[in-house]
Design a protein around this motif. Structure first.
Motif, mmCIF file in Angstrom:
data_model
loop_
_atom_site.group_PDB
_atom_site.id
_atom_site.type_symbol
_atom_site.label_atom_id
_atom_site.label_comp_id
_atom_site.label_asym_id
_atom_site.label_seq_id
_atom_site.Cartn_x
_atom_site.Cartn_y
_atom_site.Cartn_z
ATOM 1 N N GLY A 252 23.615 11.745 23.295
ATOM 2 C CA GLY A 252 24.273 12.819 24.044
ATOM 3 C C GLY A 252 24.653 12.430 25.461
ATOM 4 O O GLY A 252 25.799 12.657 25.881
ATOM 5 N N PRO A 253 23.735 11.823 26.225
ATOM 6 C CA PRO A 253 24.099 11.426 27.590
ATOM 7 C C PRO A 253 25.242 10.410 27.624
ATOM 8 O O PRO A 253 26.117 10.491 28.486
ATOM 9 C CB PRO A 253 22.808 10.800 28.135
ATOM 10 N N GLN A 254 25.255 9.489 26.667
ATOM 11 C CA GLN A 254 26.340 8.510 26.615
ATOM 12 C C GLN A 254 27.669 9.192 26.292
ATOM 13 O O GLN A 254 28.704 8.826 26.841
ATOM 14 C CB GLN A 254 26.054 7.430 25.566
ATOM 15 N N GLN A 255 27.642 10.177 25.401
ATOM 16 C CA GLN A 255 28.871 10.877 25.056
ATOM 17 C C GLN A 255 29.402 11.675 26.252
ATOM 18 O O GLN A 255 30.602 11.704 26.491
ATOM 19 C CB GLN A 255 28.658 11.793 23.850
ATOM 20 N N LYS A 256 28.494 12.290 26.997
ATOM 21 C CA LYS A 256 28.923 13.021 28.195
ATOM 22 C C LYS A 256 29.526 12.062 29.219
ATOM 23 O O LYS A 256 30.527 12.376 29.857
ATOM 24 C CB LYS A 256 27.747 13.791 28.800
ATOM 25 N N GLN A 257 28.906 10.907 29.356
ATOM 26 C CA GLN A 257 29.424 9.903 30.284
ATOM 27 C C GLN A 257 30.812 9.424 29.828
ATOM 28 O O GLN A 257 31.708 9.261 30.652
ATOM 29 C CB GLN A 257 28.454 8.723 30.365
ATOM 30 N N ALA A 258 30.988 9.239 28.529
ATOM 31 C CA ALA A 258 32.284 8.817 27.999
ATOM 32 C C ALA A 258 33.340 9.896 28.229
ATOM 33 O O ALA A 258 34.492 9.589 28.579
ATOM 34 C CB ALA A 258 32.173 8.488 26.507
ATOM 35 N N GLU A 259 32.970 11.147 28.053
ATOM 36 C CA GLU A 259 33.908 12.248 28.303
ATOM 37 C C GLU A 259 34.318 12.279 29.775
ATOM 38 O O GLU A 259 35.494 12.457 30.101
ATOM 39 C CB GLU A 259 33.284 13.582 27.894
ATOM 40 N N ALA A 260 33.336 12.100 30.657
ATOM 41 C CA ALA A 260 33.631 12.090 32.093
ATOM 42 C C ALA A 260 34.548 10.926 32.449
ATOM 43 O O ALA A 260 35.510 11.087 33.217
ATOM 44 C CB ALA A 260 32.334 12.020 32.908
ATOM 45 N N LEU A 261 34.287 9.764 31.900
ATOM 46 C CA LEU A 261 35.142 8.608 32.140
ATOM 47 C C LEU A 261 36.552 8.848 31.608
ATOM 48 O O LEU A 261 37.543 8.478 32.247
ATOM 49 C CB LEU A 261 34.556 7.349 31.491
ATOM 50 N N GLY A 262 36.643 9.479 30.458
ATOM 51 C CA GLY A 262 37.950 9.810 29.884
ATOM 52 C C GLY A 262 38.743 10.726 30.798
ATOM 53 O O GLY A 262 39.952 10.539 30.989
ATOM 54 N N PHE B 229 34.871 2.649 29.615
ATOM 55 C CA PHE B 229 35.073 3.652 28.572
ATOM 56 C C PHE B 229 35.038 2.997 27.195
ATOM 57 O O PHE B 229 34.346 3.480 26.287
ATOM 58 C CB PHE B 229 36.402 4.374 28.792
ATOM 59 N N GLN B 230 35.758 1.893 27.027
ATOM 60 C CA GLN B 230 35.796 1.203 25.738
ATOM 61 C C GLN B 230 34.417 0.666 25.350
ATOM 62 O O GLN B 230 34.004 0.764 24.192
ATOM 63 C CB GLN B 230 36.822 0.057 25.771
ATOM 64 N N GLN B 231 33.704 0.121 26.320
ATOM 65 C CA GLN B 231 32.365 -0.406 26.056
ATOM 66 C C GLN B 231 31.423 0.717 25.628
ATOM 67 O O GLN B 231 30.661 0.583 24.670
ATOM 68 C CB GLN B 231 31.826 -1.113 27.292
ATOM 69 N N LEU B 232 31.492 1.832 26.313
ATOM 70 C CA LEU B 232 30.639 2.977 26.006
ATOM 71 C C LEU B 232 30.962 3.544 24.627
ATOM 72 O O LEU B 232 30.060 3.853 23.845
ATOM 73 C CB LEU B 232 30.804 4.045 27.088
ATOM 74 N N ARG B 233 32.239 3.669 24.324
ATOM 75 C CA ARG B 233 32.639 4.185 23.004
ATOM 76 C C ARG B 233 32.159 3.237 21.899
ATOM 77 O O ARG B 233 31.746 3.676 20.835
ATOM 78 C CB ARG B 233 34.162 4.374 22.920
ATOM 79 N N GLY B 234 32.210 1.933 22.170
ATOM 80 C CA GLY B 234 31.710 0.959 21.194
ATOM 81 C C GLY B 234 30.217 1.105 20.966
ATOM 82 O O GLY B 234 29.744 1.027 19.827
ATOM 83 N N GLN B 235 29.471 1.322 22.051
ATOM 84 C CA GLN B 235 28.026 1.505 21.927
ATOM 85 C C GLN B 235 27.699 2.764 21.129
ATOM 86 O O GLN B 235 26.786 2.772 20.304
ATOM 87 C CB GLN B 235 27.383 1.587 23.312
ATOM 88 N N ILE B 236 28.450 3.823 21.382
ATOM 89 C CA ILE B 236 28.232 5.082 20.659
ATOM 90 C C ILE B 236 28.529 4.890 19.177
ATOM 91 O O ILE B 236 27.744 5.304 18.320
ATOM 92 C CB ILE B 236 29.092 6.214 21.262
#
Length: 158
Positions: free
Chosen positions: A52-62, A98-105
């Motif tokens: 969840g925290p990673q997804q929120k971070q990805a949304e914020a980066l987006g 953003f791409q790195q985070l989405r890959g991790q998710i």
């Protein structure tokens, strides 16, 4: 075990007896059967809590990426070259994050699903064997492997 059998029963609701050489065939959507079980839902909820925290971070980066792109489109003509370069650099940096985070998710989701399926496979196999015995089936095929079924086929002209 009961939960998996119940979910399997739901998945086998598409059970079809086909008169193909007097063979009783069951059609199973095993992914739906497993993923609709309570244990799968619990596993997915654990995953959501973990990432969840990673997804929120990805949304914020987006959102930041979108704002930077809009800024560059609106004001790019009036910006100095150094300002334009700074915004472009931020876009590259945040885009990479953003791409790195989405890959991790995506990797975490894939690993969680594989781990769940590995643990649930023996229970699924047992449930399939029970249904095969109860229904007297000669064969069970994957729903994705069925090319045609009178019960599942809908004509585009109807």
């Amino acid at each position: 075990m009961r939960k998996v059998i119940g979910a399997l029963g739901l998945g086998l609701m598409t059970l079809v007896s086909l008169p193909a050489m007097a063979t009783d065939v069951g059609v199973l959507d095993w992914r739906q059967a497993l993923m609709s079980s309570q244990s799968a839902q619990a596993s997915m909820n654990q995953l959501k809590n973990r990432i969840g925290p990673q997804q929120k971070q990805a949304e914020a980066l987006g959102q930041q990426l979108q704002q930077l792109q809009e800024k560059l489109q609106k004001n790019g003509d009036v910006m100095s070259e150094s300002e334009r370069n700074a915004v472009t650099q931020q876009l590259r940096q945040k885009g990479g994050q953003f791409q790195q985070l989405r890959g991790q998710i995506a990797q975490a989701q894939q690993q969680a699903e594989q781990q769940y399926l590995k643990g649930a496979k023996p229970k699924l196999d047992q449930a399939i064997q029970r249904v095969v015995k109860q229904r007297g089936l000669d064969m069970v095929v994957d729903r994705d492997a069925v090319v045609y079924s009178a019960t599942a086929w809908t004509s585009p002209t109807k």
